[in-house]
Design a protein around this motif. Structure first.
Motif, short mmCIF file in Angstrom:
data_model
loop_
_atom_site.label_atom_id
_atom_site.label_comp_id
_atom_site.label_asym_id
_atom_site.label_seq_id
_atom_site.Cartn_x
_atom_site.Cartn_y
_atom_site.Cartn_z
N LYS A 93 2.34 -4.52 -45.19
CA LYS A 93 1.09 -3.95 -44.69
C LYS A 93 0.62 -4.69 -43.45
O LYS A 93 0.23 -4.07 -42.45
CB LYS A 93 0.02 -3.99 -45.77
CG LYS A 93 -1.30 -3.34 -45.36
CD LYS A 93 -2.32 -3.38 -46.51
CE LYS A 93 -3.64 -2.73 -46.08
NZ LYS A 93 -4.64 -2.77 -47.19
N ALA A 94 0.65 -6.02 -43.48
CA ALA A 94 0.24 -6.81 -42.32
C ALA A 94 1.15 -6.54 -41.13
O ALA A 94 0.69 -6.45 -39.98
CB ALA A 94 0.24 -8.30 -42.66
N PHE A 95 2.44 -6.42 -41.40
CA PHE A 95 3.41 -6.14 -40.34
C PHE A 95 3.12 -4.78 -39.69
O PHE A 95 3.10 -4.66 -38.45
CB PHE A 95 4.82 -6.15 -40.92
CG PHE A 95 5.90 -5.87 -39.92
CD1 PHE A 95 6.27 -6.82 -38.98
CD2 PHE A 95 6.55 -4.64 -39.91
CE1 PHE A 95 7.26 -6.55 -38.05
CE2 PHE A 95 7.54 -4.36 -39.00
CZ PHE A 95 7.91 -5.33 -38.06
N MET A 96 2.87 -3.77 -40.50
CA MET A 96 2.61 -2.43 -39.97
C MET A 96 1.29 -2.38 -39.20
O MET A 96 1.15 -1.61 -38.25
CB MET A 96 2.59 -1.42 -41.12
CG MET A 96 3.93 -1.27 -41.84
SD MET A 96 5.28 -0.80 -40.73
CE MET A 96 4.76 0.87 -40.29
N MET A 97 0.34 -3.23 -39.58
CA MET A 97 -0.93 -3.28 -38.85
C MET A 97 -0.77 -3.95 -37.50
O MET A 97 -1.42 -3.59 -36.51
CB MET A 97 -1.99 -4.02 -39.69
CG MET A 97 -2.47 -3.26 -40.90
SD MET A 97 -3.60 -4.23 -41.94
CE MET A 97 -4.99 -4.45 -40.80
N ALA A 187 -7.57 -22.38 -43.68
CA ALA A 187 -7.39 -21.85 -45.03
C ALA A 187 -8.49 -22.34 -45.96
O ALA A 187 -9.04 -21.57 -46.77
CB ALA A 187 -6.02 -22.25 -45.58
N PHE A 188 -8.85 -23.61 -45.84
CA PHE A 188 -9.93 -24.13 -46.68
C PHE A 188 -11.30 -23.65 -46.17
O PHE A 188 -12.25 -23.54 -46.96
CB PHE A 188 -9.85 -25.66 -46.75
CG PHE A 188 -8.82 -26.13 -47.73
CD1 PHE A 188 -9.14 -26.27 -49.07
CD2 PHE A 188 -7.53 -26.40 -47.33
CE1 PHE A 188 -8.19 -26.68 -49.99
CE2 PHE A 188 -6.56 -26.81 -48.24
CZ PHE A 188 -6.89 -26.95 -49.58
N THR A 189 -11.41 -23.37 -44.89
CA THR A 189 -12.62 -22.74 -44.36
C THR A 189 -12.83 -21.38 -45.03
O THR A 189 -13.93 -21.04 -45.49
CB THR A 189 -12.50 -22.55 -42.83
OG1 THR A 189 -12.38 -23.84 -42.22
CG2 THR A 189 -13.72 -21.84 -42.26
N TYR A 190 -11.75 -20.61 -45.09
CA TYR A 190 -11.78 -19.31 -45.77
C TYR A 190 -12.11 -19.47 -47.25
O TYR A 190 -12.93 -18.73 -47.81
CB TYR A 190 -10.42 -18.63 -45.59
CG TYR A 190 -10.11 -17.54 -46.60
CD1 TYR A 190 -10.59 -16.25 -46.42
CD2 TYR A 190 -9.33 -17.82 -47.73
CE1 TYR A 190 -10.30 -15.26 -47.34
CE2 TYR A 190 -9.03 -16.83 -48.65
CZ TYR A 190 -9.52 -15.55 -48.45
OH TYR A 190 -9.24 -14.57 -49.37
N PHE A 191 -11.49 -20.46 -47.90
CA PHE A 191 -11.70 -20.64 -49.34
C PHE A 191 -13.14 -21.02 -49.64
O PHE A 191 -13.68 -20.66 -50.69
CB PHE A 191 -10.74 -21.71 -49.87
CG PHE A 191 -10.52 -21.62 -51.35
CD1 PHE A 191 -9.52 -20.81 -51.86
CD2 PHE A 191 -11.32 -22.33 -52.24
CE1 PHE A 191 -9.32 -20.70 -53.24
CE2 PHE A 191 -11.13 -22.23 -53.61
CZ PHE A 191 -10.13 -21.41 -54.11
N GLY A 243 0.68 -12.15 -45.45
CA GLY A 243 -0.38 -11.30 -46.00
C GLY A 243 -1.58 -11.18 -45.08
O GLY A 243 -1.52 -11.49 -43.89
N LEU A 244 -2.66 -10.73 -45.67
CA LEU A 244 -3.90 -10.51 -44.92
C LEU A 244 -4.98 -11.51 -45.30
O LEU A 244 -6.10 -11.39 -44.84
CB LEU A 244 -4.40 -9.07 -45.17
CG LEU A 244 -3.46 -7.96 -44.69
CD1 LEU A 244 -3.99 -6.61 -45.14
CD2 LEU A 244 -3.29 -8.00 -43.18
N ARG A 245 -4.65 -12.48 -46.16
CA ARG A 245 -5.60 -13.51 -46.57
C ARG A 245 -5.02 -14.87 -46.22
O ARG A 245 -3.83 -15.02 -45.99
CB ARG A 245 -5.86 -13.42 -48.07
CG ARG A 245 -6.47 -12.11 -48.54
CD ARG A 245 -6.49 -12.06 -50.05
NE ARG A 245 -5.15 -12.22 -50.61
CZ ARG A 245 -4.89 -12.39 -51.90
NH1 ARG A 245 -5.89 -12.46 -52.77
NH2 ARG A 245 -3.65 -12.50 -52.33
N MET A 246 -5.87 -15.87 -46.22
CA MET A 246 -5.41 -17.22 -45.88
C MET A 246 -4.77 -17.92 -47.07
O MET A 246 -3.82 -18.68 -46.90
CB MET A 246 -6.57 -18.07 -45.35
CG MET A 246 -7.11 -17.64 -44.00
SD MET A 246 -5.88 -17.69 -42.68
CE MET A 246 -5.51 -19.44 -42.57
N THR A 247 -5.30 -17.70 -48.28
CA THR A 247 -4.79 -18.41 -49.46
C THR A 247 -4.33 -17.41 -50.51
O THR A 247 -4.72 -16.23 -50.50
CB THR A 247 -5.86 -19.33 -50.06
OG1 THR A 247 -7.00 -18.55 -50.43
CG2 THR A 247 -6.29 -20.39 -49.06
#
Length: 611
Positions: A93-97, A187-191, A243-247
């Motif tokens: 999905k990320a690749f196609m986007m 990634a921890f900023t996102y978490f 993917g589309l998320r950091m973690t």
């Protein structure tokens, strides 16, 4: 007629687009696109920034000799393609986007840039970390130095080190994607529930409220850290590669639950996570610095890349004494890539000599953006039907402003050329009296409309740093954190401090300059000299004359979620939309109670040219 070599540097299409114009190796103008477009971290082609640079220099694009872009798109596409192939079928999905944008635009950047500029010559491309390294070394005050760059990712590199000497920066070694200190911190900023590429400052500011409970967990499970500072990330805990998320869900198990929902209440867990990743980040940077020192033998170090904006880590690096001194590019993130790309073309491609004044950088306080004269400011204020007072001299301006500050009023300050880089350094600033214990919460909640834990910085007269902080040198770009000197600390009852946890620690005053003292007793310092910003220096001098305090609270002139103001119209609008008391803009003073009623409309951005 003397032939001038003019280079236009560009960064775009990831985040923080910017433009920079050099003439014979000297920077004439530089600015981020977001300041003009009003879209924070704008990644689009920097039309407005280019237009400003050319207009400021009185040039057309035809009078520019070279255009430089800050990274190599084909190498970056290679990394994206290989990464998705390596993780397939995960990440489809990320690749196609991503592919439509790459196939339709990014792979054709030479043509895209030429079309956007009306440019009919060759576009030159520097590598991403070459641009960062060039932006760090060439403006620095050092004849030669080691160079360390740290960020999320460029083409493949996520960190690099090398040596700058004469008109060359030579990269000796690099760390490669997917292992990245910038992406680890993001990634921890996102978490922790903050936005990637803009919330890292929040994570750093939150760290002192927590305990380093997760340090060993991170070192044992999340990364494999080596003695030289290099590390491998356990990708089972991350999802950014495909993917589309950091973690990933596995990180949820390790950290005792899912990521915090953005804007939800902060808990002790997020504070402890912030503290822990900050400690890990500092350890990685220190190990890297020791390795760079060992490998290069250089006395000085230059830093750039988004991680170099971690001023807490910078302060610790300086205090460790690994290098005699360090220089940090004030526009260390991707915006600074525009400057770096232009400098790389000037020195590496054109083989032009480097001009240096030993002991002094040439970035002019990074006041490289737009400015407005008295007539332009006055016309804008009249357009708002604003009430204003005109000051006939700098002395009158600083005396009247000081009276306002002494009365605990909050002052919007708009003077001279706008700053290039993320920090407000006294050109587009909000100022206040640092001695007021409630000033931090007032500024956060009633002016900036942001989280109450966010700290503010002191702007101090250059040469006075050691009297107020454990800092023995200037910090002109607000990129060093140091403890407040013991002589200005207040005694804190240990039981009282222990009984306050998390954000409640804010209630305890810790120094005589409480508004700029963080809960760990530190401050992010800006030194102000009378050469790079004489008006700001004159104001602080006047404030000290009347109060005995040679520093002011300095924070950026903007609201939460908006870029720093660029124009007088934006400054007046921000002034009226907040509880700011006074606006000082050029030679004019405006008092809130004297202004006509402010009516917020849906199309106020259009009305006041804030597109």
């Amino acid at each position: 007629m003397v032939s001038r070599k003019r280079v236009l540097g560009l960064s775009a299409y990831y985040h923080d687009s910017a433009a920079c114009l050099l003439e014979d190796g000297q920077v004439l103008a530089a600015a981020q696109e977001e300041r003009f477009s009003r879209k924070k971290h704008d990644d689009r082609f920097p039309h407005h920034a280019v237009e400003f640079c050319l207009k400021h220099a009185g040039l057309s694009i035809d009078q520019v000799d070279y255009v430089a872009y800050y990274e190599k798109p084909f190498l970056k596409f290679e990394r994206i393609l290989e990464t998705h192939l390596a993780f397939a079928p995960r990440g489809l999905k990320a690749f196609m986007m991503a592919m439509p944008t790459w196939l339709g635009e990014k792979l054709w950047l030479p043509q895209v840039i030429a079309k956007e500029l009306g440019w009919d010559k060759q576009v030159l491309f520097a590598e991403h970390h070459e641009s960062h390294a060039a932006s760090a070394f060439f403006p620095s005050p050092f004849e030669r130095a080691a160079v360390l760059t740290l960020d999320g990712v460029g083409e493949w590199a996520t960190a690099s080190f090398g040596v700058g000497s004469d008109n060359r920066v030579k990269i000796l070694h690099e760390m490669r994607f997917p292992h990245s200190l910038g992406l680890l911190y993001s990634a921890f900023t996102y978490f922790a529930g903050f936005k990637v590429n803009s919330g890292e400052y929040k994570l750093m500011g939150l760290a002192p409220y927590g305990e380093p409970r997760y340090v060993q967990t991170i070192l044992e499970h999340v990364i494999d850290l080596k003695a030289d500072g290099s590390f491998a990330m356990n990708l089972a805990y991350f999802d950014y590669a495909a993917g589309l998320r950091m973690t990933s869900a596995k990180m949820n198990d390790l950290m005792g639950g899912p990521p915090r929902e953005p804007e939800s209440a902060l808990t002790q867990r997020e504070m402890d996570i912030a503290c822990s990743i900050q400690v890990v980040t500092e350890e990685i940077i220190l190990r890297m610095a020791r390795h760079v020192k060992k490998e290069t033998g250089e006395k000085y170090l230059c830093l750039a890349g988004g991680v170099a904006l971690n001023c807490v880590a910078n302060g610790k690096l300086l205090r460790e004494g690994i290098f005699k001194d360090i220089y940090i590019q004030p526009a260390a993130g991707d915006a600074g890539g525009a400057l770096g790309a232009a400098l790389a073309v000037h020195h590496h491609y054109l083989d032009q000599p480097r001009q240096i004044t030993v002991g002094q950088d040439w970035q002019q306080g990074t006041y490289l953006g737009s400015e407005y004269n008295e007539a332009e400011i006055k016309a804008t204020l009249n357009g708002f039907n604003a009430s204003f007072h005109s000051c006939g001299s700098i002395d009158e301006l600083t005396q009247r402003t000081t009276q306002c500050l002494k009365q605990a009023k909050i002052v919007g300050w708009f003077q001279g050329r706008m700053e290039y880089g993320p920090r407000a350094l006294g050109a587009r600033s909000i100022l206040a009296d640092p001695r007021q214990p409630d000033m931090q919460s007032r500024l956060n909640l009633k002016i900036k409309f942001r989280e109450g834990f966010r700290p503010f910085a002191p702007a101090i007269l250059a040469g006075r740093e050691a009297e107020w902080f454990d800092l023995d040198r200037p910090s002109p770009y607000m990129l060093l954190v140091a403890p407040v000197a013991e002589s200005h600390r207040l005694p804190v009852d240990a039981d009282l401090d222990h009984n306050h946890s998390g954000l409640s620690k804010l209630k305890i005053p810790r120094s005589t300059i409480a508004a700029v003292t963080h809960v760990d007793g530190s401050a992010r310092i800006q030194s102000v000299d009378d050469q790079t910003h004489p008006v700001f220096h004159a104001l602080i001098t006047q404030f000290e004359k009347e109060t005995g305090c040679p520093l002011l609270v300095n924070t950026s002139f903007n609201l939460r979620g908006e870029p720093v103001v660029e124009s007088p119209a934006q400054a007046y609008t921000c002034f009226m939309r907040t509880d700011m008391d006074v606006l000082v803009i050029g030679p004019f003073l405006l008092f809130k109670e004297e202004q006509p009623p402010w009516e917020e409309t849906e199309n106020w951005r259009d009305e006041f040219q804030l597109d």
